[in-house]
Enzyme design. Sequence first.
Site, PDB file in Angstrom:
ATOM      1  N   GLU A   1     -14.609  -4.949  -0.339  1.00  0.00           N
ATOM      2  CA  GLU A   1     -15.609  -3.971   0.068  1.00  0.00           C
ATOM      3  C   GLU A   1     -16.858  -4.174  -0.760  1.00  0.00           C
ATOM      4  OE1 GLU A   1     -13.437  -0.426  -0.723  1.00  0.00           O
ATOM      5  OE2 GLU A   1     -14.189  -0.236  -2.768  1.00  0.00           O
TER       6      GLU A   1
ATOM      7  N   ASN B   1     -19.760  -1.895  -2.753  1.00  0.00           N
ATOM      8  CA  ASN B   1     -20.197  -0.580  -3.224  1.00  0.00           C
ATOM      9  C   ASN B   1     -21.711  -0.600  -3.352  1.00  0.00           C
ATOM     10  OD1 ASN B   1     -17.595   0.816  -3.747  1.00  0.00           O
ATOM     11  ND2 ASN B   1     -17.295  -0.957  -5.065  1.00  0.00           N
TER      12      ASN B   1
ATOM     13  N   LYS C   1     -16.500   1.391   4.694  1.00  0.00           N
ATOM     14  CA  LYS C   1     -15.524   0.330   4.467  1.00  0.00           C
ATOM     15  C   LYS C   1     -15.153  -0.414   5.752  1.00  0.00           C
ATOM     16  CE  LYS C   1     -15.214   1.674   0.136  1.00  0.00           C
ATOM     17  NZ  LYS C   1     -16.165   2.779   0.143  1.00  0.00           N
TER      18      LYS C   1
ATOM     19  N   GLU D   1     -16.734  -6.412  -4.095  1.00  0.00           N
ATOM     20  CA  GLU D   1     -15.392  -6.469  -4.668  1.00  0.00           C
ATOM     21  C   GLU D   1     -14.519  -7.462  -3.907  1.00  0.00           C
ATOM     22  OE1 GLU D   1     -13.607  -2.692  -5.257  1.00  0.00           O
ATOM     23  OE2 GLU D   1     -15.326  -1.872  -6.335  1.00  0.00           O
TER      24      GLU D   1
ATOM     25  N   PHE E   1       0.581  11.018 -16.125  1.00  0.00           N
ATOM     26  CA  PHE E   1      -0.872  10.969 -16.004  1.00  0.00           C
ATOM     27  C   PHE E   1      -1.437  12.082 -15.117  1.00  0.00           C
ATOM     28  CE2 PHE E   1       0.501   6.720 -17.076  1.00  0.00           C
ATOM     29  CZ  PHE E   1      -0.370   6.376 -18.099  1.00  0.00           C
TER      30      PHE E   1
ATOM     31  N   ASN F   1      -4.709   3.268  -7.931  1.00  0.00           N
ATOM     32  CA  ASN F   1      -5.914   2.656  -7.369  1.00  0.00           C
ATOM     33  C   ASN F   1      -7.179   3.038  -8.114  1.00  0.00           C
ATOM     34  OD1 ASN F   1      -4.346   1.553  -5.109  1.00  0.00           O
ATOM     35  ND2 ASN F   1      -4.254   3.679  -4.417  1.00  0.00           N
TER      36      ASN F   1
END
Length: 665
Positions: free
Chosen positions: A290, A292, A117, A276, A350, A236
Site C-alpha cells: 500500500e 501511505n 487501499k 510499503e 498487551f 499488525n
Amino acid sequence: MAIQKILIANRGEIACRVIGTARKLGIKTVAVYSDADREALHVRLADEAVHIGPAPSNQSYIVIDKILDAIRKTGADAVHPGYGFLSENPGFAEALDKAGIIFIGPPVKAIEAMGDKITSKKLAAEAGVSTVPGHMGLIADADEAVRISYSIGYPVMIKASAGGGGKGMRVAWNAEEAREGFQSSKNEAKNAFGDDRIFIEKFVTEPRHIEIQVLGDKHGNCLYLGERECSIQRRNQKVIEEAPSPFLDEATREAMGEQAVALAKAVGYHSAGTVEFIVDGKANTFYFLEMNTRLQVEHPVTELVTGLDLVEQMIRVANGEKLALRQEDVKLNGWAIESRLYAEDPYRNFLPSIGRLTRYRPPQEGEKADGTVLRNDTGVFEGGEISMYYDPMIAKLCTWAKTRGEAVDAMAKALDAFEVEGIGHNLPFLSAVMGQERFRAGRLTTAYIAEEFPDGFAGVTPDAASARILAGFAAVAHHIRESRAVQISGILGNHPRRLGRDWVVTLGDDTYALTLDEGRVQFKTGESLSLETGWKPGETLAEITIDGANAAIKVDIKGMGLRLRWRGIDVIAHVRNPRVAELARLMPKKLPPDTSKMLLCPMPGVITGIAVAEGDVVEAGQPLATVEAMKMENILKAERRGTVKRLAAKPGQSLAVDELILEFE
C-alpha cells in the site's frame, strides 16, 4: 516563507513534532483539542489552541467542519494533518483547497488514488507493480468474506480500505476467524476512520515488512530516502522499526526505491509519502502492499540516517519550493532504531492501560559521549493522563549509532533509563527484544513476536550473570540504606548498632550469599564483580558501573524489599543478614486468590457486547464478551468448558481493570 501560521489537525506526539519544526522555521502554530486533551502537551506548546468538541474522535478530531471553523477563528493559512485522523481523507484536503488553505500534504487526486487501499492496489497492478493476491472489490457481509477467503486460500488478511496504524486489520486462518474478523474490522474501521469498507488479500507467511520513504515536490521531482524495516509487529501494529534494513542489499534497495518513485510519479505525488512492500525473505522478491499518503509514525529513523527534517521538507514543498537535493545526494549514514512506547500491559497480553502518569522521565536526548544519539518524540508529561479514546502511544524512543549493534546497545541502555509509572506499558517487552540473539542478528519477520513469545510475555528470566548483577546491586543498595539508618540511630540514640557486610539476597526462588568488600561483591560460590554506584535512598533510578561498564537499574521500595527492573527483568529482591535469612526460609508463602471461575475485565474499557446469558454452557474458545478501548475491539473468549452462573456487567457499561464481567459455576 509564504506560510505564516500552521494549524495541526492532530494531537499527541505528532502535533508536538510539527510544532517543533514550525518554531524552528519561525512559523506560528495552532493546536486543536478535545475535552480529553485540554491539558495536553501539544496544547501547551502551540501559540494558539482551539477547542473542537467531545473526547471521541468522531465528534472532534475527524469532524472536518470543526477543523475548518478553527482555521477561520485563528486565521491559519496552512494545515498539517499529522498521521491518522484526517491525514488521508481526500474530502478534507479538498475542503481546504476550496477554502484557500494550504494543505501540507499530497494533492487530492493522489490521496484518492493511493490513500484508498483498494484503488491503490488496482493502480499498482495496472502499472506493472507486483501485488499480493487478493480480492480488491467491496465485500457486502461476513458470508461473502468467508467465500472470498476460501477462494484466495487461508490464511488471509482482512483490512480496512481506509485503515492505518493497525486498526481494522485481522488475520484469519479459517472460516470462523474470517467471519469474526470481518465484523470486528468493520466496526474498528467505522469508529476510527468513519469508513467501514473492507477488502481481503492473501496473508504471506514469513514476510518482512519494508517500506520506502519518498519525497516529491510540485515541479515533478521525486526521490526515495532509503528504506525502513518494520517487521516487528503485534496485531499488525508496528512496534520496533529501523533504518536501514538489515536484510536489503543495495540492488534490492535501488529496485524498490525506483519502483516507489515510479508509482508516486504516476499519481502526480508531492510531499512526503511511504510505499510499503512485503518482502519474501527467501526469494528476495517484493510485493506492493500500500501507499501511505502522509508522514509515517516511524519517520524519525529516516531523519536520523539521512540528516533531513521531513516535516520541514513537507512545509517547503507545500510552499512551492523545489527539492534542494537530488537522488545522488541521498546518503544513508549509520543506523537508527525506533521503539514505540505504548500504554499497553505486556503481562496482560498487551491490553490497553489508561490512567495518570505518576512518573514520566525519559532519558536525556542528544549526542552521548560515545557518539551515539538519543531522540524521544512524545506528547505526554509527568502528571498527565493517558485517555481511553485515542491511540495508546506514549513516545517514540530512537537511537542512532555508526553500526546496528551499537544502535541496539544504545537502545537497550535508553530503555533501562526510561521511567514510566502509573499505567501498564511495554518498556520491559521492548527491553526483552533488544536482548534477544535473533533480533540482534537481524533475522526478522512479521511473525517475530508470535514466534518468539508464543505464550505471551511473562518478563525476562535473569540468566546467571544478570542475577549476580541484580543481587550484587540489591546488597549494595540495602547496605547504603542501612548505613544511613545506623548514622541516624547513632545521632539520636545511645546505642548505635554495627552493620555487617555479609548478606543473603533472595531473587524470586533463588538465593545468593555474598560479602561486600570495598566496591567488590564477593559471592560465596566464588564469583565476584566490581560494582560502584552513587545511588541514594529515595532515588528511583540507579546509575551503576559493573566491572567498568555503565548501566541503569530502576529501583522502588516494595514492602521490606526492593523492586529492581533492568533489561526486561522485574524482580523483588530481599536482602537479609544470614541469621534472618535462615528464619525467612521457614515462613509460609501467601497464595494468590482463585479467579479461575471469573471473567475479569483485562483493561479499562467499555463493554460493547455480551455474547452469553446466565445458565449457558460455553465451550473453550467461545466468545463471551467484547471490550472496546483505545479504538480497538477485544473479544474475550472462554478458556475452558463451563456454565455461566451470573452476569455482572452489561453492554454500554464502563469497567476498570479486573472488574467482574461474569462468573462461572
